[in-house]
Motif scaffolding. Structure first.
Motif, PDB file in Angstrom:
ATOM      1  N   ASP A 151      76.043 -25.728 -13.862  1.00 42.53           N
ATOM      2  CA  ASP A 151      75.815 -25.750 -12.416  1.00 42.53           C
ATOM      3  C   ASP A 151      75.394 -27.138 -11.936  1.00 42.53           C
ATOM      4  OD1 ASP A 151      75.648 -24.333  -9.875  1.00 42.53           O
ATOM      5  OD2 ASP A 151      73.476 -24.645 -10.044  1.00 42.53           O
ATOM      6  N   LYS A 152      74.368 -27.708 -12.576  1.00 42.80           N
ATOM      7  CA  LYS A 152      73.852 -29.023 -12.170  1.00 42.80           C
ATOM      8  C   LYS A 152      73.769 -29.902 -13.409  1.00 42.80           C
ATOM      9  CE  LYS A 152      70.909 -26.692  -8.772  1.00 42.80           C
ATOM     10  NZ  LYS A 152      69.510 -26.423  -8.351  1.00 42.80           N
ATOM     11  N   ALA A 153      74.444 -31.043 -13.359  1.00 43.79           N
ATOM     12  CA  ALA A 153      74.410 -31.943 -14.513  1.00 43.79           C
ATOM     13  C   ALA A 153      73.040 -32.602 -14.658  1.00 43.79           C
ATOM     14  CB  ALA A 153      75.505 -32.989 -14.398  1.00 43.79           C
ATOM     15  N   VAL A 154      72.556 -33.248 -13.577  1.00 49.48           N
ATOM     16  CA  VAL A 154      71.274 -33.953 -13.612  1.00 49.48           C
ATOM     17  C   VAL A 154      70.511 -33.626 -12.341  1.00 49.48           C
ATOM     18  CG1 VAL A 154      70.110 -36.184 -13.803  1.00 49.48           C
ATOM     19  CG2 VAL A 154      72.345 -35.851 -14.904  1.00 49.48           C
ATOM     20  N   VAL A 155      69.215 -33.328 -12.485  1.00 47.16           N
ATOM     21  CA  VAL A 155      68.326 -33.106 -11.344  1.00 47.16           C
ATOM     22  C   VAL A 155      67.194 -34.119 -11.449  1.00 47.16           C
ATOM     23  CG1 VAL A 155      66.944 -31.452 -10.056  1.00 47.16           C
ATOM     24  CG2 VAL A 155      68.890 -30.652 -11.407  1.00 47.16           C
ATOM     25  N   THR A 156      66.963 -34.893 -10.386  1.00 48.80           N
ATOM     26  CA  THR A 156      65.973 -35.956 -10.440  1.00 48.80           C
ATOM     27  C   THR A 156      64.836 -35.700  -9.460  1.00 48.80           C
ATOM     28  OG1 THR A 156      66.674 -37.482  -8.693  1.00 48.80           O
ATOM     29  CG2 THR A 156      67.968 -37.475 -10.715  1.00 48.80           C
ATOM     30  N   ALA A 157      63.786 -36.508  -9.583  1.00 45.79           N
ATOM     31  CA  ALA A 157      62.630 -36.413  -8.695  1.00 45.79           C
ATOM     32  C   ALA A 157      62.720 -37.393  -7.539  1.00 45.79           C
ATOM     33  CB  ALA A 157      61.348 -36.675  -9.488  1.00 45.79           C
ATOM     34  N   LEU A 158      63.828 -38.106  -7.433  1.00 45.33           N
ATOM     35  CA  LEU A 158      63.925 -39.201  -6.476  1.00 45.33           C
ATOM     36  C   LEU A 158      64.978 -38.891  -5.418  1.00 45.33           C
ATOM     37  CD1 LEU A 158      62.479 -41.966  -6.340  1.00 45.33           C
ATOM     38  CD2 LEU A 158      64.482 -42.965  -7.426  1.00 45.33           C
ATOM     39  N   THR A 159      64.551 -38.927  -4.149  1.00 45.96           N
ATOM     40  CA  THR A 159      65.518 -38.765  -3.058  1.00 45.96           C
ATOM     41  C   THR A 159      66.262 -40.063  -2.821  1.00 45.96           C
ATOM     42  OG1 THR A 159      64.093 -37.116  -2.020  1.00 45.96           O
ATOM     43  CG2 THR A 159      65.816 -38.096  -0.658  1.00 45.96           C
ATOM     44  N   THR A 160      65.519 -41.141  -2.610  1.00 51.37           N
ATOM     45  CA  THR A 160      66.106 -42.473  -2.476  1.00 51.37           C
ATOM     46  C   THR A 160      65.211 -43.466  -3.196  1.00 51.37           C
ATOM     47  OG1 THR A 160      64.932 -42.811  -0.382  1.00 51.37           O
ATOM     48  CG2 THR A 160      67.198 -41.996  -0.252  1.00 51.37           C
ATOM     49  N   PHE A 198      74.759 -28.797 -26.510  1.00 53.60           N
ATOM     50  CA  PHE A 198      73.998 -27.675 -25.958  1.00 53.60           C
ATOM     51  C   PHE A 198      74.993 -26.657 -25.408  1.00 53.60           C
ATOM     52  CE2 PHE A 198      71.670 -31.593 -25.559  1.00 53.60           C
ATOM     53  CZ  PHE A 198      70.376 -31.296 -25.932  1.00 53.60           C
ATOM     54  N   ASN A 199      74.870 -25.417 -25.848  1.00 56.74           N
ATOM     55  CA  ASN A 199      75.778 -24.366 -25.395  1.00 56.74           C
ATOM     56  C   ASN A 199      74.971 -23.144 -24.983  1.00 56.74           C
ATOM     57  OD1 ASN A 199      77.895 -22.537 -25.005  1.00 56.74           O
ATOM     58  ND2 ASN A 199      79.095 -23.413 -26.676  1.00 56.74           N
ATOM     59  N   SER A 200      75.159 -22.721 -23.750  1.00 58.06           N
ATOM     60  CA  SER A 200      74.501 -21.508 -23.230  1.00 58.06           C
ATOM     61  C   SER A 200      72.986 -21.609 -23.304  1.00 58.06           C
ATOM     62  CB  SER A 200      74.997 -20.262 -23.982  1.00 58.06           C
ATOM     63  OG  SER A 200      76.399 -20.120 -23.849  1.00 58.06           O
ATOM     64  N   VAL A 201      72.465 -22.780 -22.938  1.00 60.95           N
ATOM     65  CA  VAL A 201      71.027 -22.997 -22.798  1.00 60.95           C
ATOM     66  C   VAL A 201      70.729 -23.048 -21.304  1.00 60.95           C
ATOM     67  CG1 VAL A 201      69.081 -24.461 -23.451  1.00 60.95           C
ATOM     68  CG2 VAL A 201      71.127 -24.389 -24.905  1.00 60.95           C
ATOM     69  N   LEU A 202      69.615 -22.462 -20.863  1.00 59.01           N
ATOM     70  CA  LEU A 202      69.322 -22.493 -19.426  1.00 59.01           C
ATOM     71  C   LEU A 202      69.198 -23.933 -18.939  1.00 59.01           C
ATOM     72  CD1 LEU A 202      66.798 -19.522 -19.094  1.00 59.01           C
ATOM     73  CD2 LEU A 202      69.216 -19.572 -18.460  1.00 59.01           C
ATOM     74  N   THR A 203      68.308 -24.714 -19.555  1.00 60.53           N
ATOM     75  CA  THR A 203      68.201 -26.147 -19.286  1.00 60.53           C
ATOM     76  C   THR A 203      68.381 -26.877 -20.607  1.00 60.53           C
ATOM     77  OG1 THR A 203      66.704 -25.840 -17.412  1.00 60.53           O
ATOM     78  CG2 THR A 203      66.713 -28.004 -18.464  1.00 60.53           C
ATOM     79  N   CYS A 214      75.666 -24.303 -19.323  1.00 56.41           N
ATOM     80  CA  CYS A 214      74.232 -24.364 -19.041  1.00 56.41           C
ATOM     81  C   CYS A 214      74.002 -24.283 -17.529  1.00 56.41           C
ATOM     82  CB  CYS A 214      73.634 -25.651 -19.592  1.00 56.41           C
ATOM     83  SG  CYS A 214      73.749 -25.797 -21.410  1.00 56.41           S
ATOM     84  N   THR A 215      72.773 -23.958 -17.137  1.00 60.73           N
ATOM     85  CA  THR A 215      72.432 -23.972 -15.720  1.00 60.73           C
ATOM     86  C   THR A 215      72.128 -25.389 -15.257  1.00 60.73           C
ATOM     87  OG1 THR A 215      71.536 -21.732 -15.898  1.00 60.73           O
ATOM     88  CG2 THR A 215      70.900 -23.017 -13.964  1.00 60.73           C
ATOM     89  N   VAL A 216      71.287 -26.101 -16.026  1.00 64.71           N
ATOM     90  CA  VAL A 216      70.945 -27.496 -15.743  1.00 64.71           C
ATOM     91  C   VAL A 216      71.154 -28.309 -17.007  1.00 64.71           C
ATOM     92  CG1 VAL A 216      69.095 -29.084 -15.072  1.00 64.71           C
ATOM     93  CG2 VAL A 216      69.276 -26.851 -13.962  1.00 64.71           C
ATOM     94  N   GLY A 217      71.733 -29.492 -16.850  1.00 67.95           N
ATOM     95  CA  GLY A 217      71.879 -30.385 -17.987  1.00 67.95           C
ATOM     96  C   GLY A 217      70.585 -31.123 -18.272  1.00 67.95           C
ATOM     97  N   SER A 223      81.915 -37.402 -18.137  1.00 65.81           N
ATOM     98  CA  SER A 223      82.980 -36.489 -17.728  1.00 65.81           C
ATOM     99  C   SER A 223      82.397 -35.178 -17.231  1.00 65.81           C
ATOM    100  CB  SER A 223      83.922 -36.213 -18.908  1.00 65.81           C
ATOM    101  OG  SER A 223      84.561 -37.389 -19.334  1.00 65.81           O
ATOM    102  N   LEU A 224      82.970 -34.656 -16.138  1.00 65.33           N
ATOM    103  CA  LEU A 224      82.569 -33.371 -15.571  1.00 65.33           C
ATOM    104  C   LEU A 224      83.764 -32.431 -15.584  1.00 65.33           C
ATOM    105  CD1 LEU A 224      80.671 -34.590 -12.358  1.00 65.33           C
ATOM    106  CD2 LEU A 224      79.733 -34.283 -14.667  1.00 65.33           C
ATOM    107  N   ASN A 225      83.494 -31.167 -15.934  1.00 63.93           N
ATOM    108  CA  ASN A 225      84.510 -30.122 -15.883  1.00 63.93           C
ATOM    109  C   ASN A 225      83.848 -28.865 -15.340  1.00 63.93           C
ATOM    110  OD1 ASN A 225      86.558 -28.287 -16.199  1.00 63.93           O
ATOM    111  ND2 ASN A 225      86.727 -28.495 -18.422  1.00 63.93           N
ATOM    112  N   ASN A 226      84.166 -28.537 -14.090  1.00 67.98           N
ATOM    113  CA  ASN A 226      83.558 -27.385 -13.420  1.00 67.98           C
ATOM    114  C   ASN A 226      82.039 -27.518 -13.372  1.00 67.98           C
ATOM    115  OD1 ASN A 226      83.413 -24.923 -12.056  1.00 67.98           O
ATOM    116  ND2 ASN A 226      83.375 -23.732 -13.963  1.00 67.98           N
ATOM    117  N   VAL A 227      81.598 -28.559 -12.706  1.00 67.49           N
ATOM    118  CA  VAL A 227      80.172 -28.824 -12.503  1.00 67.49           C
ATOM    119  C   VAL A 227      79.943 -28.902 -10.999  1.00 67.49           C
ATOM    120  CG1 VAL A 227      78.306 -30.484 -12.853  1.00 67.49           C
ATOM    121  CG2 VAL A 227      79.937 -30.032 -14.705  1.00 67.49           C
TER     122      VAL A 227
END
Length: 718
Positions: A247-256, A191-196, A216-219, A271-275
């Protein structure tokens, strides 16, 4: 082009393409429920095909482009539909053309979909892919609008029971993939230059690996919740992947993690590079820090965790990664390989089955002609192309080392006759490599192996090839189908379900369709299986009402490879008597989102009928009233499970035992480990009281791990 398409980048080819797909009185959405009698391969030569409306797919269709110069299907500025390719069209009543869990045996490969000329504010997806098992998207490119406010999507999946997808790339768009389905394995996606990159609306279990998410903005967006506020994404496992300038690799619905087991997430070798944020929870809470430089996530998890002795806790943080055997990896990543296309070979390098005398008409005995074609191709170093059709065989077909076999529109090798009908003396239908082991390499793609009528001694595929690293053998889209299709003589007329009849001593012999589906013998090693669905039919696909049937196949997939080195990528095994998967005296096995359904008729009869225990084939022992195992692992080590869905939907063909929250459940146990080293990420079960049984002790129960419709254990290591 035979139907009037130009592919010139100017002419509107919509009508011509739809004529090509629908020609031949085929099974269109809403016009028939399902069929096995009208498969089609629709081929696109190079070119740019302009469309102004949806291309509507039909049942059992392969849409295939030229891999050397991939054709472009491009929406024009007049395009107003929701999808460019519609894999399961909605009717005027808002219902899908086919039930989402009944769309089998369809593919799209080697195609570029371009929506850059379509109005960016229009919500349009490159492909609507609401499908189930034995389906495939592969080697596709999605070019989406990058204009501000774009609403474009690449792949849209709403429901179903998948499935496998690989080798896709996306540029632009609001979402590369907007997906929801029971389970899927997806690998090698860019995925390249996709918002999510991926917007996940729901699942039971999902396995992603080989992802490259760039700019991307969100992975992965996993924030979907139920009306009660619980995570709607039960579980995801992500590994061997890269995020860059995101900006954000993974966004979840779970706090704990809590008593509710939904929202399970496993990351390994990422692997992360500038995330900025690696994992973010609700309300912007940072669960795992990102980096402005380069960082490797060895392993991180959130969800329920069990010790071998049955102690449950919850984890949200770093965990010890799996120790990966070198036989399963290339460098640090798991080995992966896509289906060979043989795109660089000239026609002279192919042997064609029908040109060698095989008929594929389903009536003629094709044993000798097909065997001769297999041997000719292997001896000359050529590829055997098996034309579409049904190839009846009455003796074992031997496939030697060096063979390369590929099917056209999923042809069927179908065993028939008394040779395969002795339960005491089983015989392979297709024997890959000589019994006792044969050194070398075999590649086999896009085919079925099936049986006709009573075949109580048929082992549909016996694998004996010993392959070494660098020359791994493989099966891609090679499926087993026992019963439930026209010509199988295992349909409604012969094998209608009879839940009202108590079966205690004998079954209908004419409905005993196979001894075993697939046997990887002790001598075999180095086998890569991808998107192989091993199915004993639970219903008649060619019956207008999809009526349930009872067909008996004794054993699913038995792996006894002593040396190991086996990859089961996006596989499914369903509705066998004794077990679906059985791993005995083996090692170094990778399993990526395996999918299991136990037999719908059990316990009427139970697992004692109609196959007596046969120790030659590592059969488990059962007591009266017990059901067959989903996964059984005995005396084995380094068994690595990256996602598993083990489902028991029926008890004596009654589905209500698997209703959400039902405390009675359809069967007691489904996953058995004996004296083995097993690591499991994201185990999801349905209709089963005890989720894991180890060395005779029940380790995890469904009520402690509810995650919506399924129960989930995020991490278990024996």
């Amino acid at each position: 082009m035979d139907y009037g398409a130009k592919g010139d980048g100017v002419t509107d080819d919509t009508a011509a393409i739809n004529r090509a797909i629908s020609d031949g009185n085929r099974c269109g959405p809403g016009s028939c429920n399902s069929t096995t009698t009208s498969p089609a391969l629709v081929y696109f030569p190079k070119g740019t095909y302009i469309v102004s409306d949806s291309i509507v797919n039909y049942y059992y269709t392969q849409i295939v482009g030229n891999p050397n110069c991939m054709p472009v299907i491009k929406g024009n500025s007049e395009f107003k539909a929701r999808w460019v390719i519609d894999g399961n069209q909605y009717g005027s009543d808002g219902k899908l053309g086919w039930g989402a869990t009944d769309v089998f045996w369809t593919q799209v490969r080697n195609i570029i979909i371009d929506t850059t000329e379509v109005r960016s504010s229009l919500q349009v997806a490159g492909i609507h892919w609401t499908v189930s098992q034995a389906t495939l998207l592969q080697n596709m490119v999605f070019r989406l609008s990058q204009a501000s406010g774009t609403q474009h999507q690449g792949v849209f999946i709403a429901e179903g029971s998948g499935g496998f997808i690989s080798d896709l790339s996306f540029s632009g768009g609001a979402q590369g993939m907007a997906v929801g389905n029971q389970q899927f394995t997806m690998r090698n996606l860019t995925f390249n230059s996709v918002l999510t990159a991926i917007d996940q609306s729901w699942d039971w279990g999902w396995t992603y690996y080989g992802l490259k998410i760039i700019n991307c903005t969100v992975g992965l967006n996993l924030t979907a919740v139920t009306e009660e506020g619980e995570p709607n994404v039960a579980s995801v496992v992500l590994f061997d992947s890269e995020f860059s300038n995101t900006d954000k690799a993974v966004v979840t619905a779970l706090t704990t993690p809590s008593k509710s087991a939904g929202g399970a997430l496993i990351l390994e070798n990422v692997s992360l590079n500038n995330v900025r944020v690696a994992v973010e929870g609700p309300s912007g809470a940072t669960l795992l820090e990102g980096t402005s430089g380069v960082k490797k996530i060895a392993a991180w998890a959130q969800g329920s965790r069990y010790t071998p002795k049955g102690k449950r806790d919850v984890v949200q943080g770093n965990i010890t990664p799996n120790s990966r055997p070198g036989s399963l990896t290339t460098g640090t990543d798991f080995y992966q390989r896509s289906m060979p296309k043989y795109e660089s070979l000239p026609i002279s390098q192919f042997v064609v089955a029908r040109a060698e005398g095989a008929t594929g008409d389903g009536h003629t005995d094709d044993t000798e002609a097909l065997q001769a074609a297999i041997l000719k191709a292997a001896k000359s170093g050529k590829v055997l192309l098996v034309n579409a059709g049904y190839y009846k065989v009455t003796k074992t077909l031997y496939v030697p080392s060096g063979s390369k076999i590929i099917g056209e529109a999923l042809p069927v090798i179908m065993s028939s006759g008394s040779f395969f009908n002795n339960m005491q003396a089983p015989k392979p239908v297709v024997q890959v490599g000589a019994a006792g082991g044969e050194m070398g390499n075999v590649e086999w793609s896009d085919m079925f192996v099936s049986t006709q009528g009573a075949q109580a001694g048929a082992i549909l595929i016996e694998w004996n090839i010993v392959s070494k690293p660098g020359a791994i053998s493989g099966m891609w889209n090679v499926h087993v189908r026992v019963g439930g299709f026209a010509g199988s003589q295992l349909q409604v007329e012969q094998c209608l379900k009879t839940p009202e009849v108590l079966v205690t001593t004998t079954v209908k012999e004419e409905c005993v369709g196979a001894f075993m589906s697939v046997h990887v013998t002790p001598f075999a090693s180095g086998l890569y299986m991808e998107n192989c669905w091993i199915w004993t039919a639970d219903h008649d696909v060619d019956d207008a009402n999809k009526t349930q049937i009872t067909v008996y196949a004794g054993r699913g997939l038995l792996v006894e490879s002593v040396m190991g080195g086996v990859w089961l990528v996006g596989s499914g095994v369903e509705h066998h008597v004794l077990y679906e998967y059985n791993l005995v005296n083996t090692r170094d096995v990778f399993m990526g989102q395996i999918q299991i359904e136990t037999a719908y008729y059990q316990p009427n009869p139970d697992a004692l009928l109609p196959f007596p225990r046969d120790s030659r084939y590592q059969d488990p022992e059962f007591k009266q009233g017990e059901d067959g195992w989903g996964l059984r692992v005995v005396d084995s080590k380094d068994i690595l499970v990256y996602g598993a869905g083990m489902y028991s939907f029926f008890n004596n063909n009654n589905v209500h035992c698997s209703d959400q929250g039902n405390s009675t459940k359809c069967q007691s146990r489904i996953f058995n480990i004996e004296s083995s080293e097993v690591s499991v990420y994201n185990l999801n079960t349905v209709g089963t009281r005890y989720m894991i049984t180890q060395d005779g002790a029940d380790v995890a129960s469904w009520e402690d791990n509810q995650a919506g419709f399924v129960s989930n254990v995020a991490l278990f290591r024996s």
